[in-house]
Scaffold this motif. Structure first.
Motif, PDB file in Angstrom:
ATOM      1  N   LYS A  59       0.813  -1.219   0.000  1.00 40.94           N
ATOM      2  CA  LYS A  59       0.000   0.000   0.000  1.00 40.94           C
ATOM      3  C   LYS A  59       0.849   1.273   0.000  1.00 40.94           C
ATOM      4  N   THR A  60       2.080   1.178   0.492  1.00 36.90           N
ATOM      5  CA  THR A  60       2.956   2.358   0.513  1.00 36.90           C
ATOM      6  C   THR A  60       3.925   2.369  -0.659  1.00 36.90           C
ATOM      7  N   TYR A  61       3.786   1.402  -1.585  1.00 38.75           N
ATOM      8  CA  TYR A  61       4.603   1.326  -2.802  1.00 38.75           C
ATOM      9  C   TYR A  61       6.088   1.138  -2.489  1.00 38.75           C
ATOM     10  N   LEU A  62       6.355   0.386  -1.421  1.00 43.82           N
ATOM     11  CA  LEU A  62       7.730   0.099  -1.036  1.00 43.82           C
ATOM     12  C   LEU A  62       8.061  -1.352  -1.387  1.00 43.82           C
ATOM     13  N   PRO A  63       9.041  -1.589  -2.254  1.00 41.63           N
ATOM     14  CA  PRO A  63       9.417  -2.964  -2.604  1.00 41.63           C
ATOM     15  C   PRO A  63       9.909  -3.722  -1.374  1.00 41.63           C
ATOM     16  N   LEU A  64       9.423  -4.940  -1.207  1.00 40.02           N
ATOM     17  CA  LEU A  64       9.865  -5.804  -0.116  1.00 40.02           C
ATOM     18  C   LEU A  64      10.619  -6.971  -0.752  1.00 40.02           C
ATOM     19  N   PRO A  65      11.945  -6.977  -0.674  1.00 39.91           N
ATOM     20  CA  PRO A  65      12.748  -7.938  -1.443  1.00 39.91           C
ATOM     21  C   PRO A  65      12.860  -9.327  -0.820  1.00 39.91           C
ATOM     22  N   TYR A  66      11.910  -9.692   0.027  1.00 43.95           N
ATOM     23  CA  TYR A  66      11.941 -11.009   0.668  1.00 43.95           C
ATOM     24  C   TYR A  66      10.551 -11.622   0.612  1.00 43.95           C
ATOM     25  N   SER A  67      10.505 -12.919   0.402  1.00 41.33           N
ATOM     26  CA  SER A  67       9.234 -13.638   0.418  1.00 41.33           C
ATOM     27  C   SER A  67       8.782 -13.842   1.857  1.00 41.33           C
ATOM     28  N   ARG A  68       7.538 -14.251   2.004  1.00 44.11           N
ATOM     29  CA  ARG A  68       7.029 -14.565   3.339  1.00 44.11           C
ATOM     30  C   ARG A  68       7.878 -15.648   4.004  1.00 44.11           C
ATOM     31  N   GLU A  69       8.245 -16.661   3.244  1.00 45.02           N
ATOM     32  CA  GLU A  69       9.050 -17.753   3.795  1.00 45.02           C
ATOM     33  C   GLU A  69      10.417 -17.256   4.258  1.00 45.02           C
ATOM     34  N   GLN A  70      11.016 -16.365   3.475  1.00 45.13           N
ATOM     35  CA  GLN A  70      12.308 -15.799   3.861  1.00 45.13           C
ATOM     36  C   GLN A  70      12.187 -14.937   5.111  1.00 45.13           C
ATOM     37  N   LEU A  71      11.135 -14.150   5.197  1.00 44.05           N
ATOM     38  CA  LEU A  71      10.922 -13.326   6.390  1.00 44.05           C
ATOM     39  C   LEU A  71      10.770 -14.205   7.626  1.00 44.05           C
ATOM     40  N   ARG A  72      10.006 -15.284   7.478  1.00 49.76           N
ATOM     41  CA  ARG A  72       9.806 -16.234   8.568  1.00 49.76           C
ATOM     42  C   ARG A  72      11.145 -16.776   9.066  1.00 49.76           C
ATOM     43  N   GLN A  73      12.000 -17.168   8.124  1.00 50.45           N
ATOM     44  CA  GLN A  73      13.288 -17.755   8.495  1.00 50.45           C
ATOM     45  C   GLN A  73      14.215 -16.724   9.133  1.00 50.45           C
ATOM     46  N   ILE A  74      14.224 -15.510   8.616  1.00 47.19           N
ATOM     47  CA  ILE A  74      15.036 -14.445   9.213  1.00 47.19           C
ATOM     48  C   ILE A  74      14.617 -14.206  10.661  1.00 47.19           C
ATOM     49  N   ILE A  75      13.309 -14.174  10.880  1.00 52.79           N
ATOM     50  CA  ILE A  75      12.786 -13.941  12.225  1.00 52.79           C
ATOM     51  C   ILE A  75      13.219 -15.061  13.173  1.00 52.79           C
ATOM     52  N   GLN A  76      13.083 -16.300  12.736  1.00 51.21           N
ATOM     53  CA  GLN A  76      13.464 -17.416  13.597  1.00 51.21           C
ATOM     54  C   GLN A  76      14.964 -17.398  13.889  1.00 51.21           C
ATOM     55  N   ASP A  77      15.776 -17.091  12.876  1.00 50.77           N
ATOM     56  CA  ASP A  77      17.223 -17.012  13.088  1.00 50.77           C
ATOM     57  C   ASP A  77      17.578 -15.883  14.051  1.00 50.77           C
ATOM     58  N   LEU A  78      16.859 -14.775  13.938  1.00 51.56           N
ATOM     59  CA  LEU A  78      17.128 -13.632  14.818  1.00 51.56           C
ATOM     60  C   LEU A  78      16.777 -13.967  16.268  1.00 51.56           C
TER      61      LEU A  78
END
Length: 273
Positions: A59-78
């Motif tokens: 909605k804010t026209y900001l590219p998000l260069p990660y898929s949902r699955e990638q975001l999930r994995q980043i969060i778990q690793d963090l």
């Protein structure tokens, strides 16, 4: 703040995270964020927060260069890197460095792990005070980083012993600066339906409450309510017993409010193994 964050596509020491001085997030206050809790090393209601974050980026026209699955994995690793048993994760997507210093560009994704403190037990037992404020948050359905007015105004409300504000416009209430708002009248829960962020905690309160009406609510109805409370990730459900210089209902925390809080906590326990 915990020692490791995610920035520039990798995990780095949190104190090494940087942003370009011409990023729209800095010079225009343009960006999005979201925040969720971790309990027993698990992200609570994660899919709902990812839904909102991904939608906010679109909605804010900001590219998000990660898929949902990638975001999930980043969060778990963090979570694992910071040993974050109980705490919070803050996701921030900046507005980017724009050629004209104004149009949305390719932003920068940050994820920070944070300690989390709930309000004091006294606030849950005795309730809090809100101040009325005539204001509508811009593009309220998107969780933007634009909190200029409440940050500035918080100096005033703290001097008056208030926890936060209650926004209203043309006689209709909407939300608090960082929370959704509810009233109880004759045992029925009511919550506004316009000019609000669709809170994740709000979403689950609506599921556990017995009777709920989602509709426009006037400021006059708040004065006449039996109970009131606010809800958010960092507060869960916090009773409101005073608005400006007038008590809400009896001026004490009500039974419907406490019953919903108890059911919400039971829901949390059922989701965390």
């Amino acid at each position: 703040m915990k020692p490791f964050c995610f920035a520039d596509g990798e995990f780095i020491p949190t104190d090494k995270a940087t942003i370009h001085p011409s990023d729209l997030g800095l010079i225009r206050g343009y960006g999005i964020f979201d925040f969720f809790r971790t309990v027993n090393y698990q992200a609570l209601f994660l899919e709902h927060y990812l839904d909102r974050f991904i939608t906010s980026a679109e909605k804010t026209y900001l590219p998000l260069p990660y898929s949902r699955e990638q975001l999930r994995q980043i969060i778990q690793d963090l979570i694992e890197k910071n040993n974050l048993e109980q705490g919070g994760i803050r996701m921030v997507l900046s507005g980017g460095v724009s050629e004209n210093h104004f149009s949305p560009a390719e932003g920068k994704l940050f994820m920070f792990a944070e300690n989390l403190s709930f309000p004091s037990p006294e606030k849950y037992a005795e309730g809090i005070k809100l101040l009325t404020l005539e204001y509508v948050r811009p593009i309220a359905d998107i969780k933007t980083t634009n909190y200029t007015l409440p940050v500035w105004h918080s100096v005033h409300w703290k001097k008056l012993g208030a926890e936060d504000v209650l926004y209203h416009w043309n006689g209709w209430v909407s939300e608090s600066s960082r929370s959704n708002f509810f009233i109880v009248k004759d045992g029925v829960l009511h919550t506004p339906d316009q000019h609000i962020l669709m809170g994740i905690t709000r979403k689950h309160i609506l599921q556990v409450a017995d009777q709920v009406v989602i509709r426009p609510i006037s400021l006059e109805e708040v004065w006449d309510a039996d109970e009131a409370f606010i809800s958010s990730t960092t507060k869960v459900l916090l009773p409101v017993t005073q608005l400006d210089d007038r008590p809400v209902g009896s001026g004490k925390v009500g039974p419907v409010t406490m019953g919903i809080l108890e059911r919400f906590r039971e829901l949390e326990k059922s989701l965390i193994s």
